[in-house]
Design a protein around this motif. Structure first.
Motif, PDB file in Angstrom:
ATOM      1  N   ILE A 267     -91.218 -22.169  64.544  1.00  0.00           N
ATOM      2  CA  ILE A 267     -91.203 -21.421  65.807  1.00  0.00           C
ATOM      3  C   ILE A 267     -91.628 -22.378  66.914  1.00  0.00           C
ATOM      4  N   GLU A 268     -90.746 -22.582  67.895  1.00  0.00           N
ATOM      5  CA  GLU A 268     -91.060 -23.481  69.010  1.00  0.00           C
ATOM      6  C   GLU A 268     -91.789 -22.705  70.093  1.00  0.00           C
ATOM      7  N   VAL A 269     -92.943 -23.228  70.511  1.00  0.00           N
ATOM      8  CA  VAL A 269     -93.778 -22.557  71.512  1.00  0.00           C
ATOM      9  C   VAL A 269     -93.872 -23.444  72.751  1.00  0.00           C
ATOM     10  N   GLY A 270     -93.251 -22.989  73.846  1.00  0.00           N
ATOM     11  CA  GLY A 270     -93.258 -23.778  75.069  1.00  0.00           C
ATOM     12  C   GLY A 270     -91.892 -23.788  75.714  1.00  0.00           C
ATOM     13  N   PRO A 271     -91.720 -24.586  76.767  1.00  0.00           N
ATOM     14  CA  PRO A 271     -90.441 -24.611  77.470  1.00  0.00           C
ATOM     15  C   PRO A 271     -89.326 -25.259  76.652  1.00  0.00           C
ATOM     16  N   GLY A 272     -88.108 -24.735  76.782  1.00  0.00           N
ATOM     17  CA  GLY A 272     -86.949 -25.365  76.157  1.00  0.00           C
ATOM     18  C   GLY A 272     -86.798 -25.083  74.675  1.00  0.00           C
ATOM     19  N   LYS A 273     -85.708 -25.647  74.126  1.00  0.00           N
ATOM     20  CA  LYS A 273     -85.398 -25.458  72.701  1.00  0.00           C
ATOM     21  C   LYS A 273     -85.091 -26.785  72.009  1.00  0.00           C
ATOM     22  N   ALA A 274     -85.552 -27.884  72.601  1.00  0.00           N
ATOM     23  CA  ALA A 274     -85.206 -29.216  72.093  1.00  0.00           C
ATOM     24  C   ALA A 274     -85.631 -29.418  70.636  1.00  0.00           C
ATOM     25  N   LEU A 275     -86.837 -28.960  70.295  1.00  0.00           N
ATOM     26  CA  LEU A 275     -87.341 -29.202  68.935  1.00  0.00           C
ATOM     27  C   LEU A 275     -86.550 -28.421  67.895  1.00  0.00           C
ATOM     28  N   GLN A 276     -86.083 -27.233  68.264  1.00  0.00           N
ATOM     29  CA  GLN A 276     -85.269 -26.446  67.324  1.00  0.00           C
ATOM     30  C   GLN A 276     -83.998 -27.207  66.961  1.00  0.00           C
ATOM     31  N   GLY A 277     -83.370 -27.830  67.964  1.00  0.00           N
ATOM     32  CA  GLY A 277     -82.167 -28.621  67.719  1.00  0.00           C
ATOM     33  C   GLY A 277     -82.440 -29.799  66.811  1.00  0.00           C
ATOM     34  N   LEU A 278     -83.559 -30.497  67.050  1.00  0.00           N
ATOM     35  CA  LEU A 278     -83.904 -31.660  66.213  1.00  0.00           C
ATOM     36  C   LEU A 278     -84.186 -31.222  64.770  1.00  0.00           C
ATOM     37  N   ILE A 279     -84.923 -30.115  64.619  1.00  0.00           N
ATOM     38  CA  ILE A 279     -85.278 -29.633  63.274  1.00  0.00           C
ATOM     39  C   ILE A 279     -84.024 -29.272  62.478  1.00  0.00           C
ATOM     40  N   LYS A 280     -83.054 -28.637  63.133  1.00  0.00           N
ATOM     41  CA  LYS A 280     -81.795 -28.275  62.441  1.00  0.00           C
ATOM     42  C   LYS A 280     -81.025 -29.526  62.019  1.00  0.00           C
ATOM     43  N   LYS A 281     -81.156 -30.610  62.795  1.00  0.00           N
ATOM     44  CA  LYS A 281     -80.493 -31.866  62.414  1.00  0.00           C
ATOM     45  C   LYS A 281     -81.217 -32.545  61.254  1.00  0.00           C
ATOM     46  N   ILE A 282     -82.532 -32.344  61.181  1.00  0.00           N
ATOM     47  CA  ILE A 282     -83.316 -32.918  60.079  1.00  0.00           C
ATOM     48  C   ILE A 282     -83.045 -32.155  58.783  1.00  0.00           C
ATOM     49  N   ASP A 283     -82.944 -30.827  58.884  1.00  0.00           N
ATOM     50  CA  ASP A 283     -82.672 -29.994  57.707  1.00  0.00           C
ATOM     51  C   ASP A 283     -81.862 -28.774  58.150  1.00  0.00           C
ATOM     52  N   ARG A 284     -80.593 -28.751  57.784  1.00  0.00           N
ATOM     53  CA  ARG A 284     -79.704 -27.663  58.220  1.00  0.00           C
ATOM     54  C   ARG A 284     -80.148 -26.291  57.732  1.00  0.00           C
ATOM     55  N   GLU A 285     -80.892 -26.267  56.623  1.00  0.00           N
ATOM     56  CA  GLU A 285     -81.319 -24.988  56.049  1.00  0.00           C
ATOM     57  C   GLU A 285     -82.554 -24.406  56.750  1.00  0.00           C
TER      58      GLU A 285
END
Length: 294
Positions: A267-285
């Motif tokens: 769960i990303e807490v703060g402005p934007g969604k950048a970390l969600q995108g990176l996490i999906k690239k690290i592990d698609r599941e």
């Protein structure tokens, strides 16, 4: 298991945090407290400032910290981490949200960190560049072979590594990496060489601020950028925070270790969604979502 993650510099946008300020008296109080601590109306810049005003390091870092921590506080019982992590600056947001630092102390450290980093940037011309589509070890090897200071700085996700250092050295590394097959080697519009040896003066300043501040054991383990593993001890937390300025942000490795240790939702807490995108690239599941107030 739930992992709560906190963004770093670059996530800012005009209007950030305004909904929290308008709808929650406790949030409004924290914004006013932040203005007093910093000595200027950061809330006004966050809500109405231009992109250029928000981009100044001395503004950006406290703004992202304030938004992230206030949001975590307003989430109440919905903020229930089994583990936390933050990308660069976000590590201080994560520690504050997890109870290791008070809001006031966390903000003071962030402000000192931002000012020290800005001074280090002004002392020597330096930059960073994003390298896309190349193996980490190939990028590291080129950095080692180039004359001057250039190092791997941000391991953001598989196939995306940011390098940092002196302008000629970074430019030369980009040239060589393109020749060797990098899909992109793009100089970034940043003030200086974050997470490189050129941040040593800032690291010394930050060390003083951290040593003078009271830390508590966080409510859950934090996966820090320097170590990448679960940390709970105060001495280790402080040491890793200090060395973070001159060491690389090992985000890819931190996320991989959180997943190994049982994280099923980020769960990303703060402005934007950048970390969600990176996490999906690290592990698609990996399951990702945005933190919000119910």
């Amino acid at each position: 298991m739930k992992a709560y993650v906190f963004p770093g510099q670059g996530a800012q946008f005009t209007g950030m945090g305004k909904d929290l300020y308008d709808n929650y008296p406790e949030a409004k109080e924290l914004f006013h407290k932040a203005n007093d601590i910093l000595g200027f109306e950061i809330s006004k810049i966050m809500f109405e400032g231009t992109a250029d005003e928000l981009k100044e390091t001395k503004v950006t870092q406290p703004a992202i910290f304030i938004h992230s921590v206030v949001l975590a506080k307003m989430m109440g019982a919905d903020f229930a981490p089994d583990m936390v992590a933050g990308h660069s600056l976000g590590e201080l947001s994560a520690l504050t949200a997890a109870g290791a630092l008070s809001f006031e102390d966390g903000l003071r450290i962030v402000s000192k960190r931002a000012l020290a980093m800005q001074e280090a940037c002004e002392a020597q011309e330096s930059t960073m560049a994003a390298i896309i589509g190349m193996a980490d070890e190939d990028v590291e090897k080129v950095c080692e072979e180039v004359d001057g200071v250039v190092v791997a700085a941000n391991y953001n996700c598989t196939g995306q590594l940011v390098i940092s250092g002196e302008v000629p050295a970074v430019e030369k590394a980009c040239e060589i990496l393109k020749e060797k097959g990098a899909r992109r080697a793009l100089i970034l519009p940043v003030g200086g060489a974050f997470h490189s040896p050129l941040m040593e003066p800032a690291r010394e300043e930050l060390a003083k601020a951290i040593e003078e501040t009271e830390f508590k054991i966080p409510t859950c383990p934090i996966y820090q950028n320097v170590s990448t593993f679960a940390v709970e001890g105060i001495v280790d937390i402080k040491t890793n925070l200090i060395f973070q300025l001159t060491a690389p942000v090992k985000w890819t490795q931190s996320v991989q270790n959180m997943i190994k240790d049982g994280a099923t939702e980020f769960i990303e807490v703060g402005p934007g969604k950048a970390l969600q995108g990176l996490i999906k690239k690290i592990d698609r599941e990996a399951q990702v979502s945005q933190g919000s107030v119910a």
